[in-house]
Design a protein around this motif. Structure first.
Motif, PDB file in Angstrom:
ATOM      1  N   ILE A   1       0.845  -1.209   0.000  1.00 24.62           N
ATOM      2  CA  ILE A   1       0.000   0.000   0.000  1.00 24.62           C
ATOM      3  C   ILE A   1       0.877   1.254   0.000  1.00 24.62           C
ATOM      4  O   ILE A   1       0.772   2.078  -0.916  1.00 24.62           O
ATOM      5  CB  ILE A   1      -1.006  -0.014   1.179  1.00 24.62           C
ATOM      6  N   PRO A   2       1.784   1.409   0.977  1.00 24.12           N
ATOM      7  CA  PRO A   2       2.672   2.577   0.866  1.00 24.12           C
ATOM      8  C   PRO A   2       3.595   2.481  -0.337  1.00 24.12           C
ATOM      9  O   PRO A   2       3.996   3.503  -0.907  1.00 24.12           O
ATOM     10  CB  PRO A   2       3.477   2.549   2.177  1.00 24.12           C
ATOM     11  N   GLY A   3       3.930   1.248  -0.748  1.00 24.77           N
ATOM     12  CA  GLY A   3       4.821   1.072  -1.914  1.00 24.77           C
ATOM     13  C   GLY A   3       4.195   1.625  -3.180  1.00 24.77           C
ATOM     14  O   GLY A   3       4.757   2.496  -3.852  1.00 24.77           O
ATOM     15  N   ALA A   4       2.983   1.121  -3.478  1.00 29.24           N
ATOM     16  CA  ALA A   4       2.312   1.549  -4.713  1.00 29.24           C
ATOM     17  C   ALA A   4       1.946   3.021  -4.649  1.00 29.24           C
ATOM     18  O   ALA A   4       2.145   3.775  -5.601  1.00 29.24           O
ATOM     19  CB  ALA A   4       1.056   0.711  -4.934  1.00 29.24           C
ATOM     20  N   HIS A   5       1.413   3.412  -3.509  1.00 30.43           N
ATOM     21  CA  HIS A   5       0.947   4.792  -3.404  1.00 30.43           C
ATOM     22  C   HIS A   5       2.108   5.763  -3.253  1.00 30.43           C
ATOM     23  O   HIS A   5       2.042   6.897  -3.740  1.00 30.43           O
ATOM     24  CB  HIS A   5      -0.068   4.916  -2.272  1.00 30.43           C
ATOM     25  N   GLY A   6       3.173   5.271  -2.613  1.00 28.40           N
ATOM     26  CA  GLY A   6       4.382   6.096  -2.516  1.00 28.40           C
ATOM     27  C   GLY A   6       4.969   6.329  -3.899  1.00 28.40           C
ATOM     28  O   GLY A   6       5.352   7.429  -4.257  1.00 28.40           O
ATOM     29  N   LEU A   7       4.987   5.254  -4.716  1.00 31.61           N
ATOM     30  CA  LEU A   7       5.513   5.366  -6.078  1.00 31.61           C
ATOM     31  C   LEU A   7       4.755   6.436  -6.847  1.00 31.61           C
ATOM     32  O   LEU A   7       5.340   7.259  -7.551  1.00 31.61           O
ATOM     33  CB  LEU A   7       5.392   4.017  -6.793  1.00 31.61           C
ATOM     34  N   HIS A   8       3.454   6.428  -6.677  1.00 29.54           N
ATOM     35  CA  HIS A   8       2.680   7.372  -7.464  1.00 29.54           C
ATOM     36  C   HIS A   8       2.650   8.777  -6.859  1.00 29.54           C
ATOM     37  O   HIS A   8       2.709   9.768  -7.582  1.00 29.54           O
ATOM     38  CB  HIS A   8       1.270   6.857  -7.701  1.00 29.54           C
ATOM     39  N   GLY A   9       2.568   8.837  -5.543  1.00 30.86           N
ATOM     40  CA  GLY A   9       2.630  10.146  -4.894  1.00 30.86           C
ATOM     41  C   GLY A   9       3.942  10.834  -5.232  1.00 30.86           C
ATOM     42  O   GLY A   9       3.996  12.046  -5.465  1.00 30.86           O
ATOM     43  N   TYR A  10       4.976  10.026  -5.333  1.00 33.08           N
ATOM     44  CA  TYR A  10       6.291  10.545  -5.677  1.00 33.08           C
ATOM     45  C   TYR A  10       6.295  11.113  -7.100  1.00 33.08           C
ATOM     46  O   TYR A  10       6.916  12.136  -7.370  1.00 33.08           O
ATOM     47  CB  TYR A  10       7.332   9.432  -5.490  1.00 33.08           C
ATOM     48  N   VAL A  11       5.582  10.457  -8.003  1.00 33.96           N
ATOM     49  CA  VAL A  11       5.480  10.975  -9.372  1.00 33.96           C
ATOM     50  C   VAL A  11       4.851  12.370  -9.347  1.00 33.96           C
ATOM     51  O   VAL A  11       5.281  13.283 -10.056  1.00 33.96           O
ATOM     52  CB  VAL A  11       4.666  10.021 -10.275  1.00 33.96           C
ATOM     53  N   GLY A  12       3.852  12.523  -8.486  1.00 39.87           N
ATOM     54  CA  GLY A  12       3.228  13.843  -8.339  1.00 39.87           C
ATOM     55  C   GLY A  12       4.217  14.864  -7.817  1.00 39.87           C
ATOM     56  O   GLY A  12       4.223  16.023  -8.234  1.00 39.87           O
ATOM     57  N   PHE A  13       5.102  14.409  -6.929  1.00 39.24           N
ATOM     58  CA  PHE A  13       6.106  15.315  -6.350  1.00 39.24           C
ATOM     59  C   PHE A  13       7.111  15.771  -7.411  1.00 39.24           C
ATOM     60  O   PHE A  13       7.599  16.899  -7.360  1.00 39.24           O
ATOM     61  CB  PHE A  13       6.818  14.607  -5.190  1.00 39.24           C
ATOM     62  N   VAL A  14       7.415  14.879  -8.358  1.00 40.22           N
ATOM     63  CA  VAL A  14       8.338  15.233  -9.446  1.00 40.22           C
ATOM     64  C   VAL A  14       7.851  16.508 -10.156  1.00 40.22           C
ATOM     65  O   VAL A  14       8.639  17.374 -10.513  1.00 40.22           O
ATOM     66  CB  VAL A  14       8.474  14.061 -10.458  1.00 40.22           C
ATOM     67  N   PHE A  15       6.546  16.611 -10.298  1.00 40.87           N
ATOM     68  CA  PHE A  15       5.988  17.800 -10.948  1.00 40.87           C
ATOM     69  C   PHE A  15       5.735  18.920  -9.926  1.00 40.87           C
ATOM     70  O   PHE A  15       6.066  20.077 -10.161  1.00 40.87           O
ATOM     71  CB  PHE A  15       4.677  17.453 -11.660  1.00 40.87           C
ATOM     72  N   GLY A  16       5.147  18.546  -8.806  1.00 37.98           N
ATOM     73  CA  GLY A  16       4.739  19.553  -7.825  1.00 37.98           C
ATOM     74  C   GLY A  16       5.887  20.339  -7.232  1.00 37.98           C
ATOM     75  O   GLY A  16       5.707  21.458  -6.743  1.00 37.98           O
ATOM     76  N   SER A  17       7.101  19.768  -7.277  1.00 41.36           N
ATOM     77  CA  SER A  17       8.240  20.431  -6.647  1.00 41.36           C
ATOM     78  C   SER A  17       8.956  21.400  -7.584  1.00 41.36           C
ATOM     79  O   SER A  17       9.926  22.027  -7.194  1.00 41.36           O
ATOM     80  CB  SER A  17       9.226  19.373  -6.139  1.00 41.36           C
ATOM     81  N   ILE A  18       8.497  21.489  -8.829  1.00 42.92           N
ATOM     82  CA  ILE A  18       9.161  22.391  -9.792  1.00 42.92           C
ATOM     83  C   ILE A  18       8.599  23.805  -9.637  1.00 42.92           C
ATOM     84  O   ILE A  18       7.504  24.106 -10.103  1.00 42.92           O
ATOM     85  CB  ILE A  18       8.958  21.862 -11.234  1.00 42.92           C
ATOM     86  N   LYS A  19       9.390  24.659  -9.000  1.00 44.45           N
ATOM     87  CA  LYS A  19       8.882  26.004  -8.721  1.00 44.45           C
ATOM     88  C   LYS A  19       8.894  26.908  -9.951  1.00 44.45           C
ATOM     89  O   LYS A  19       8.297  27.977  -9.945  1.00 44.45           O
ATOM     90  CB  LYS A  19       9.681  26.637  -7.586  1.00 44.45           C
ATOM     91  N   ALA A  20       9.582  26.465 -11.010  1.00 41.92           N
ATOM     92  CA  ALA A  20       9.674  27.300 -12.209  1.00 41.92           C
ATOM     93  C   ALA A  20       8.351  27.345 -12.970  1.00 41.92           C
ATOM     94  O   ALA A  20       8.133  28.233 -13.778  1.00 41.92           O
ATOM     95  CB  ALA A  20      10.779  26.788 -13.129  1.00 41.92           C
ATOM     96  N   ARG A  21       7.484  26.368 -12.722  1.00 41.04           N
ATOM     97  CA  ARG A  21       6.218  26.333 -13.461  1.00 41.04           C
ATOM     98  C   ARG A  21       5.038  26.475 -12.509  1.00 41.04           C
ATOM     99  O   ARG A  21       4.793  25.599 -11.680  1.00 41.04           O
ATOM    100  CB  ARG A  21       6.097  25.024 -14.251  1.00 41.04           C
ATOM    101  N   GLU A  22       4.319  27.543 -12.658  1.00 39.77           N
ATOM    102  CA  GLU A  22       3.190  27.831 -11.768  1.00 39.77           C
ATOM    103  C   GLU A  22       2.116  26.738 -11.858  1.00 39.77           C
ATOM    104  O   GLU A  22       1.482  26.391 -10.874  1.00 39.77           O
ATOM    105  CB  GLU A  22       2.607  29.199 -12.145  1.00 39.77           C
ATOM    106  N   TRP A  23       1.940  26.182 -13.025  1.00 42.84           N
ATOM    107  CA  TRP A  23       0.894  25.169 -13.242  1.00 42.84           C
ATOM    108  C   TRP A  23       1.219  23.867 -12.504  1.00 42.84           C
ATOM    109  O   TRP A  23       0.328  23.082 -12.197  1.00 42.84           O
ATOM    110  CB  TRP A  23       0.755  24.919 -14.751  1.00 42.84           C
ATOM    111  N   TRP A  24       2.494  23.607 -12.261  1.00 44.30           N
ATOM    112  CA  TRP A  24       2.907  22.380 -11.568  1.00 44.30           C
ATOM    113  C   TRP A  24       3.142  22.599 -10.082  1.00 44.30           C
ATOM    114  O   TRP A  24       2.843  21.722  -9.273  1.00 44.30           O
ATOM    115  CB  TRP A  24       4.220  21.841 -12.166  1.00 44.30           C
TER     116      TRP A  24
END
Lengths: 286, 399
Positions: free
Chosen positions: B171-194
């Motif tokens: 459960i944390p494995g699968a969801h961590g994998l995907h939540g992390y994918v969201g972080f790849v985008f969400g952590s980019i401060k150069a793009r307001e949309w992300w």
């Protein structure tokens, strides 16, 4: 500036090649390799105070990167938009000769009478490319000649060699790194070409070199400055709008520029702490 | 001049280097696939860990689906890299400050976990086949037994413990994998949309609804192909799951958009011009209205009216297809949309997807279709259906 290798990366690689020879490439090894990197990194951290030239792969003999702290000044009030800097950079650094990839560029801001927002373009704009007649040569078209211009100015742009570079933070392999003397470089032999750094740079300073499959950007002509020369764009500028030097030297042109002017940086809110200092830019420049 | 791909037309003011689109449709396919993996695994865990008995008929199918899609998760990334042969650099010399550096570890851990859980779940079946068949396939099963032929009650109870704990770790494995994918985008401060704190959870919940919807569709289609009656209780269970999670997904995505608009930071005018212009149809109409709100209302109606029989099957399948489409549009609108808004906040670009080539539309479609083909093969080798794998699927009663 093609094959500048970070000594810490070189240490990592030699360590890893030994490691790889010692064990089969299994998933378990991947984890062990990562731990090994931590050790190698720790070891290299201790030697970081040493002159870079001792690293073996450094291109300039006798260069001591602990003795310099490079910085760049831009006096936008002087820039005439001749774009010699852009062409000099393309030639010097083997930047693809097209209208989409630049290590440095010049922006033109024009406020027309009756408009409250600047019209902005750069040399890559199709109208300007049409004026130059080629994607390999650059000039600003005289596109506003029939209109009344209230205010206009040019702004040269290049990599800000940030103190806290977002591009370095996001690189998954550490192929891009900050040198001791303040320049952000890319190890083209190690870059995997994921382009995360291109996305992360808030200034649009990076591009992806399709031919070599790696990211690229301005290095302030690191291969020149470590030999005591000026960056190509600085040397080509006919009006002295680009100022370069060592801020450890209090009498260097850039030290004087920063001391004698009220300078500003681009997008300070990002926390990147850029090291290109501007004079004479307007509120719309970012 | 080098062969340049994805040169994007633009309006307004964009930085010169932005005129080439760097992250193509494949980078939208990547989070779509990981989302389906995480979502399908959720169904398996709902049964194995949380005891949702009505999901029992799809529990093994969920595992196999998750596994098949996981095999293909790294492919869009590898096809995208400028130097795919250096891909393992990220695993052997990870740069820990990079959100992307963790991918190899997350993915490897999760594949290992999935393989292990699937092996335990299918062990009685594998042993049975290894003993029955004398042909080449028998040898294949004999290898897969790993020398363990013990299917006594005691051994099966031991297996069940492993399955439970692997499912819990998954459960944390699968969801961590995907939540992390969201972080790849969400952590980019150069793009307001992300750049948003909500991005990882938004990715997570959209992942869950996409994976559950995928299972609903596969369950219905496979039952039809096998000419067996569809287990309506199970289908309803999947519908409830989609319904429950789609509400959260909708609220989160609404909040995210409201935050951008309400905070109104630099560049918001360009974002508003974008969402009311080029993004109006893909974002509001396709992703939200048709892909999320319509299935939500339809599912709500069916639950309220107690719809059953053919109407339930048709309704849930259609809703699931719409959700699958909506989540793909969400990935597209994030990955492509984020790049279509210039970092200058003063211009818009337009992504030109190519049809052919390693980052073209056909390749993207192939990457989404390929896991289904592998799933067909795997279901032949390891039937996830209750009637085929009685011993393994009735494990819970042993425990």
């Amino acid at each position: 500036m093609k094959k500048v290798s970070n000594p810490s990366l070189a240490a990592r690689r030699s360590f890893l090649s030994k490691l790889a020879r010692a064990a089969a490439c299994t998933g378990a090894l991947a984890g062990a390799g990562a731990l090994g990197v931590g050790v190698a990194k720790g070891a290299s951290a201790k030697t970081e105070a040493k002159p870079a030239a001792e690293g073996g792969s450094f291109p300039t003999k006798d260069y001591d990167w602990t003795k310099h702290q490079w910085a760049f000044g831009v006096d936008a009030t002087k820039c005439i938009g001749c774009l010699r800097c852009v062409e000099a950079c393309k030639v010097e650094n083997d930047v693809p000769r097209n209208a989409h990839q630049f290590r440095t560029w010049v922006e033109r801001y024009v406020y027309l009478e009756g408009e409250d927002r600047a019209r902005i373009d750069s040399q890559q704009d199709p109208v300007n490319i049409a004026a130059s007649g080629s994607e390999k040569e650059y000039r600003f078209a005289n596109r506003y000649k029939d209109q009344k211009v209230d205010k206009a100015f040019f702004v040269p742009k290049l990599c800000n060699q940030c103190t806290h570079p977002a591009c370095v933070q996001v690189c998954p392999v550490g192929a891009t790194y900050k040198t001791e003397d303040g320049v952000v470089l890319i190890d083209h032999d190690y870059c995997i070409g994921c382009r995360y750094c291109v996305q992360a740079c808030p200034y649009g300073a990076r591009y992806f070199n399709e031919e070599h499959g790696v990211s690229d950007k301005c290095t302030w002509c690191y291969h020149r400055i470590t030999k005591g020369m000026q960056p190509a764009c600085v040397e080509a500028c006919p009006v002295g709008a680009r100022i370069f030097g060592d801020i450890k030297d209090k009498q260097s042109p850039v030290s004087l520029f920063i001391r004698n002017n009220r300078v500003q940086v681009l997008r300070p809110e990002t926390g990147n702490a850029p090291n290109v200092f501007y004079v004479g830019i307007d509120k719309e420049v970012n | 001049m080098e062969p340049l791909i994805n040169v994007a037309p633009y309006t307004g003011w964009v930085y010169p280097n932005e005129t080439i689109f760097e992250w193509s449709v494949l980078i939208a396919v990547y989070p779509y696939l990981t989302g389906l993996v995480a979502g399908a695994f959720t169904v398996s865990s709902l049964y194995q860990v949380f005891g949702f008995e009505r999901l029992k008929p799809v529990a093994h199918l969920a595992l196999l689906t998750s596994l098949c899609f996981m095999f293909f998760v790294p492919l869009p990334l590898l096809l995208h890299l400028g130097h795919p042969e250096r891909a393992f650099n990220a695993t052997i010399t990870p740069h820990w400050s990079s959100a992307m550096a963790m991918f190899g570890y997350f993915a490897s851990f999760y594949v290992a976990l999935l393989l292990l859980e699937t092996w335990f779940a299918y062990r009685p079946f594998i042993v049975e086949k290894a003993q029955q068949r004398k042909d080449l396939l028998g040898t294949f099963y004999r290898i897969l037994t790993l020398g363990s032929y013990d299917v006594s009650d005691k051994a099966l109870r031991y297996d069940q413990k492993w399955i439970l704990w692997l499912a819990i770790a998954g459960i944390p494995g699968a969801h961590g994998l995907h939540g992390y994918v969201g972080f790849v985008f969400g952590s980019i401060k150069a793009r307001e949309w992300w750049s948003s704190d909500l991005m990882p959870v938004i990715f997570l919940f959209s992942a869950i609804i996409s994976g559950v919807s995928l299972l609903a569709v596969i369950f219905v289609v496979s039952s039809k192909l096998r000419k067996i009656p569809i287990d309506l209780a199970c289908l309803k269970g999947l519908a409830y799951t989609i319904w429950g999670f789609i509400m959260v997904a909708l609220v989160l995505e609404g909040l995210e958009f409201a935050n951008i608009v309400y905070k109104g930071r630099e560049g918001v005018e360009m974002i508003m011009e974008y969402v009311t212009g080029p993004l109006l149809v893909p974002y509001f109409i396709l992703q939200f209205a048709i892909g999320a709100i319509l299935p939500f209302l339809w599912l709500s109606y069916m639950i309220w009216r107690g719809t059953t029989g053919r109407a339930l099957i048709a309704g849930v399948t259609t809703c699931a297809c719409l959700v699958l489409f909506s989540v793909f549009m969400m990935r597209w609108n994030v990955v492509i949309g984020g790049q279509e808004i210039s970092k200058t906040g003063k211009g818009l670009l337009s992504y030109q997807m190519t049809l052919f080539g390693k980052e073209g539309a056909l390749m993207a479609a192939a990457l989404i279709i390929a896991p289904f083909l592998v799933l067909v093969v795997l279901t032949r080798l390891f039937p996830p259906w209750e009637d085929h794998a009685k011993s393994s699927s009735s494990l819970r009663s042993h425990a």
